[in-house]
Motif scaffolding. Sequence first.
Motif, PDB file in Angstrom:
ATOM      1  N   ALA A 120       0.836  -1.318   0.144  1.00 38.92           N
ATOM      2  CA  ALA A 120      -0.049   0.042   0.085  1.00 38.92           C
ATOM      3  C   ALA A 120       0.802   1.239  -0.134  1.00 38.92           C
ATOM      4  O   ALA A 120       0.670   2.366  -0.789  1.00 38.92           O
ATOM      5  CB  ALA A 120      -0.958   0.098   1.148  1.00 38.92           C
ATOM      6  N   ARG A 121       1.909   1.181   0.794  1.00 40.19           N
ATOM      7  CA  ARG A 121       2.788   2.348   0.885  1.00 40.19           C
ATOM      8  C   ARG A 121       3.541   2.461  -0.546  1.00 40.19           C
ATOM      9  O   ARG A 121       3.608   3.692  -1.063  1.00 40.19           O
ATOM     10  CB  ARG A 121       3.961   2.160   1.906  1.00 40.19           C
ATOM     11  N   LEU A 122       4.003   1.580  -1.403  1.00 41.10           N
ATOM     12  CA  LEU A 122       4.550   1.626  -2.615  1.00 41.10           C
ATOM     13  C   LEU A 122       3.573   2.109  -3.599  1.00 41.10           C
ATOM     14  O   LEU A 122       3.961   3.081  -4.250  1.00 41.10           O
ATOM     15  CB  LEU A 122       5.264   0.128  -2.911  1.00 41.10           C
ATOM     16  N   VAL A 123       2.548   1.809  -3.508  1.00 43.00           N
ATOM     17  CA  VAL A 123       1.390   2.111  -4.548  1.00 43.00           C
ATOM     18  C   VAL A 123       1.107   3.713  -4.244  1.00 43.00           C
ATOM     19  O   VAL A 123       1.139   4.498  -5.305  1.00 43.00           O
ATOM     20  CB  VAL A 123       0.082   1.260  -4.291  1.00 43.00           C
ATOM     21  N   ALA A 124       1.013   4.011  -2.907  1.00 40.64           N
ATOM     22  CA  ALA A 124       0.857   5.563  -2.769  1.00 40.64           C
ATOM     23  C   ALA A 124       1.947   6.413  -3.145  1.00 40.64           C
ATOM     24  O   ALA A 124       1.742   7.433  -3.846  1.00 40.64           O
ATOM     25  CB  ALA A 124       0.500   5.930  -1.060  1.00 40.64           C
ATOM     26  N   LEU A 125       3.270   5.849  -2.988  1.00 38.96           N
ATOM     27  CA  LEU A 125       4.219   6.568  -3.195  1.00 38.96           C
ATOM     28  C   LEU A 125       4.225   6.602  -5.006  1.00 38.96           C
ATOM     29  O   LEU A 125       4.617   7.865  -5.397  1.00 38.96           O
ATOM     30  CB  LEU A 125       5.718   5.928  -2.943  1.00 38.96           C
TER      31      LEU A 125
END
Length: 147
Positions: free
Chosen positions: A98-103
């Motif tokens: 989820a963090r990677l996608v948001a970044l």
Amino acid sequence: MGHADEVADLLPVTGSLAIPRTELTWRFSRSGGPGGQSVNTADSRVELRFDLAGTDSIPDYLKTRALQRLQSRLVDGAIVVTASEHRSQLQNRRAAEARLVALLADAVAAPAKPRRATRPSRASVERRIASKKRRSQTKHLRRETGE
């Protein structure tokens, strides 16, 4: 391999952009902090690595934009995201994804349109001045009775 398998192998970033999960590299280690009986055995801390500079799954113009915006976060051209807030490795994997996608979604987003300068309407100017006069009158009345 059916359509469902192909969709599961892609990590959706935006409506039109998805990266193959085969390009993600995972590392697991022991997480710090409280954990009870499983604290010394479970490798629940997750490190997710995505080689942004070397990927072919992102169009060149988006890749260039993302590389420029994320250059302070990159380690040898790769984005590294860690997650260790959950006790379960699976939950940490989901959090890291989820963090990677948001970044990535923020990094490839189109730049904001510049603000067009506008003049305030006559009515809004008059309302502002009327409100200033009311405030001034209130303070003036206080000054007369406050002494």
